[in-house]
Motif scaffolding. Structure first.
Motif, PDB file in Angstrom:
ATOM      1  N   SER A  20       0.830  -1.207   0.000  1.00  0.00           N
ATOM      2  CA  SER A  20       0.000   0.000   0.000  1.00  0.00           C
ATOM      3  C   SER A  20       0.859   1.251   0.000  1.00  0.00           C
ATOM      4  O   SER A  20       1.900   1.305   0.644  1.00  0.00           O
ATOM      5  N   THR A  21       0.401   2.268  -0.755  1.00  0.00           N
ATOM      6  CA  THR A  21       1.051   3.573  -0.725  1.00  0.00           C
ATOM      7  C   THR A  21       0.225   4.555   0.106  1.00  0.00           C
ATOM      8  O   THR A  21       0.348   5.763  -0.038  1.00  0.00           O
ATOM      9  N   PRO A  43      10.117   4.922   1.074  1.00  0.00           N
ATOM     10  CA  PRO A  43       8.732   4.506   0.798  1.00  0.00           C
ATOM     11  C   PRO A  43       8.554   3.003   1.017  1.00  0.00           C
ATOM     12  O   PRO A  43       9.481   2.218   0.805  1.00  0.00           O
ATOM     13  N   ASN A  44       7.358   2.621   1.418  1.00  0.00           N
ATOM     14  CA  ASN A  44       7.089   1.214   1.718  1.00  0.00           C
ATOM     15  C   ASN A  44       7.341   0.299   0.531  1.00  0.00           C
ATOM     16  O   ASN A  44       7.805  -0.830   0.687  1.00  0.00           O
ATOM     17  N   VAL A  45       7.016   0.767  -0.671  1.00  0.00           N
ATOM     18  CA  VAL A  45       7.212  -0.082  -1.845  1.00  0.00           C
ATOM     19  C   VAL A  45       8.695  -0.369  -2.049  1.00  0.00           C
ATOM     20  O   VAL A  45       9.076  -1.468  -2.481  1.00  0.00           O
ATOM     21  N   ALA A  84      15.211   6.527  -0.700  1.00  0.00           N
ATOM     22  CA  ALA A  84      14.648   7.623   0.081  1.00  0.00           C
ATOM     23  C   ALA A  84      14.495   8.889  -0.764  1.00  0.00           C
ATOM     24  O   ALA A  84      13.542   9.653  -0.592  1.00  0.00           O
ATOM     25  N   ARG A  85      15.409   9.091  -1.694  1.00  0.00           N
ATOM     26  CA  ARG A  85      15.386  10.324  -2.490  1.00  0.00           C
ATOM     27  C   ARG A  85      14.650  10.182  -3.813  1.00  0.00           C
ATOM     28  O   ARG A  85      13.961  11.109  -4.260  1.00  0.00           O
ATOM     29  N   TRP A  86      14.768   9.006  -4.451  1.00  0.00           N
ATOM     30  CA  TRP A  86      14.381   8.908  -5.845  1.00  0.00           C
ATOM     31  C   TRP A  86      13.262   7.909  -6.132  1.00  0.00           C
ATOM     32  O   TRP A  86      13.048   7.556  -7.288  1.00  0.00           O
ATOM     33  N   VAL A  87      12.554   7.403  -5.121  1.00  0.00           N
ATOM     34  CA  VAL A  87      11.416   6.520  -5.383  1.00  0.00           C
ATOM     35  C   VAL A  87      10.139   7.321  -5.176  1.00  0.00           C
ATOM     36  O   VAL A  87       9.955   7.946  -4.132  1.00  0.00           O
ATOM     37  N   PHE A  88       9.248   7.283  -6.176  1.00  0.00           N
ATOM     38  CA  PHE A  88       8.019   8.062  -6.141  1.00  0.00           C
ATOM     39  C   PHE A  88       6.832   7.102  -6.146  1.00  0.00           C
ATOM     40  O   PHE A  88       6.603   6.383  -7.133  1.00  0.00           O
ATOM     41  N   ASP A  89       6.081   7.097  -5.052  1.00  0.00           N
ATOM     42  CA  ASP A  89       4.952   6.172  -4.903  1.00  0.00           C
ATOM     43  C   ASP A  89       3.936   6.298  -6.028  1.00  0.00           C
ATOM     44  O   ASP A  89       3.336   5.310  -6.455  1.00  0.00           O
TER      45      ASP A  89
END
Length: 340
Positions: free
Chosen positions: A80-81, A140-142, A184-189
């Motif tokens: 989940s996001t 992010p969780n993903v 942390a910086r480059w993952v976009f949900d």
């Protein structure tokens, strides 16, 4: 047979039987101190086994778990996001439980009594390291779900070469830290195809499928991560520069508009200018002044700027009433100049 330079070490000595002497590095001492602290937390550990499990058997058992675990990696897409903290916590607790289950699966598949104390502690350390990563609110969780697929491969790394913990320049150590920071910086949900997530997945999948006991794969994956980050940094720099130029352009355009309007107002202030002429000055001649202001470096000192202002003043003079013969002659001369 392990081929990497990082595969050549003997690993850490069992707790309570650490190496001594001038060849012992600061990193080795730090690792030994960690093992000592863990031993004190669990003072009733069993004695060292008389017939310990060979390292290659332990690595093979972990490899079997790695293959079985990664066959079901599709759950990463289902993470989940949601921004709800309770949902987030449930997702993290589920990931932590999955990692614990992987370690328990290992212990069920071997004679735990024959596992050297140092190896048991190393397995616990890897588990603690991944749990720390899973509790990092910046990731992010993903991405956490994807990185957690490295848990069992990294158990193998730590068993094969315990310098993984003490050497910050160890490729596997550096890769895991780099993946966490990049995520942390480059993952976009909202769009996993953006940023670093495709590269993270590629690296995790490659290690999960291809890593058995040769640590040479980690420098290769580290190079891939660095190349992807370099590409993202370059793209970000281009976007940032375009944004900066756009902002700068908007600011200069607004300054040009204000300056042109101010000059026209200044020229018309002490004169009676008909509405139609004032509108023309505010439209056509304001745009003319703006064009000069934006095109020429020192616009307000240029001949084009001065000529435009002179023309505006002449237009204003020409539309005012002129009653004397002398003024009528002068008016005809000025109109001839303006309209030719």
């Amino acid at each position: 047979e392990q081929q990497s330079a990082y595969n050549s070490g003997d690993g850490a000595a069992p707790a309570g039987k650490h190496a001594t002497g001038s060849n012992k590095s600061l990193g080795d001492e730090l690792f030994d101190n960690i093992l000592d602290l863990m031993s004190r937390r669990h003072p009733h550990v069993a004695a060292e086994p008389t017939n310990p499990i060979p390292q290659n058997e332990l690595v093979s058992a972990l490899h079997q778990i790695q293959q079985n675990t990664d066959n079901n990696s599709a759950h990463v897409e289902c993470v989940s996001t949601s921004t709800d903290s309770a949902t987030d916590r449930q997702a993290i607790e589920s990931m932590v439980a999955n990692l614990s289950a992987e370690r328990e699966q290992l212990f069920r598949g071997i004679d735990r009594r024959q596992l050297p104390t140092a190896d048991t502690q190393v397995i616990d350390l890897v588990g603690m390291m991944f749990e720390y990563m899973l509790n990092d609110d910046d990731i992010p969780n993903v991405a956490k779900a994807e990185l957690s697929r490295l848990h069992t491969p990294y158990l193998k790394v730590a068993i094969i070469d315990k310098r993984f913990f003490s050497d910050n320049a160890h490729p596997a150590h550096e890769l895991l830290n780099g993946l966490a920071r990049a995520s942390a910086r480059w993952v976009f949900d909202d769009n996993l195809d953006r940023g670093i997530f495709p590269c993270v997945r590629k690296i995790v999948t490659r290690i999960s499928l291809d890593f058995h006991n040769d640590l040479d794969i980690f420098p290769e994956m580290l190079d891939l991560l660095h190349a992807s980050l370099h590409d993202l940094d370059n793209k970000a720099a281009v976007i940032e520069e375009r944004s900066r130029q756009a902002v700068k352009g908007k600011e200069k355009l607004e300054l040009a508009r204000q300056c042109a309007a101010s000059k026209i107002e200044e020229a018309a202030r002490t004169h009676t200018v008909p509405g139609a002429i004032r509108q023309m000055l505010g439209d056509v001649w304001r745009d003319k002044l703006m064009f000069i202001y934006l095109r020429e470096p020192d616009a307000d000192q240029s001949d084009s700027w001065k000529l435009a202002l002179d023309t505006i003043e002449t237009i204003i003079w020409c539309v005012e009433p002129r009653s004397t013969a002398e003024e009528q002659v002068q008016l005809r001369e000025q109109r001839t100049i303006v309209f030719t």
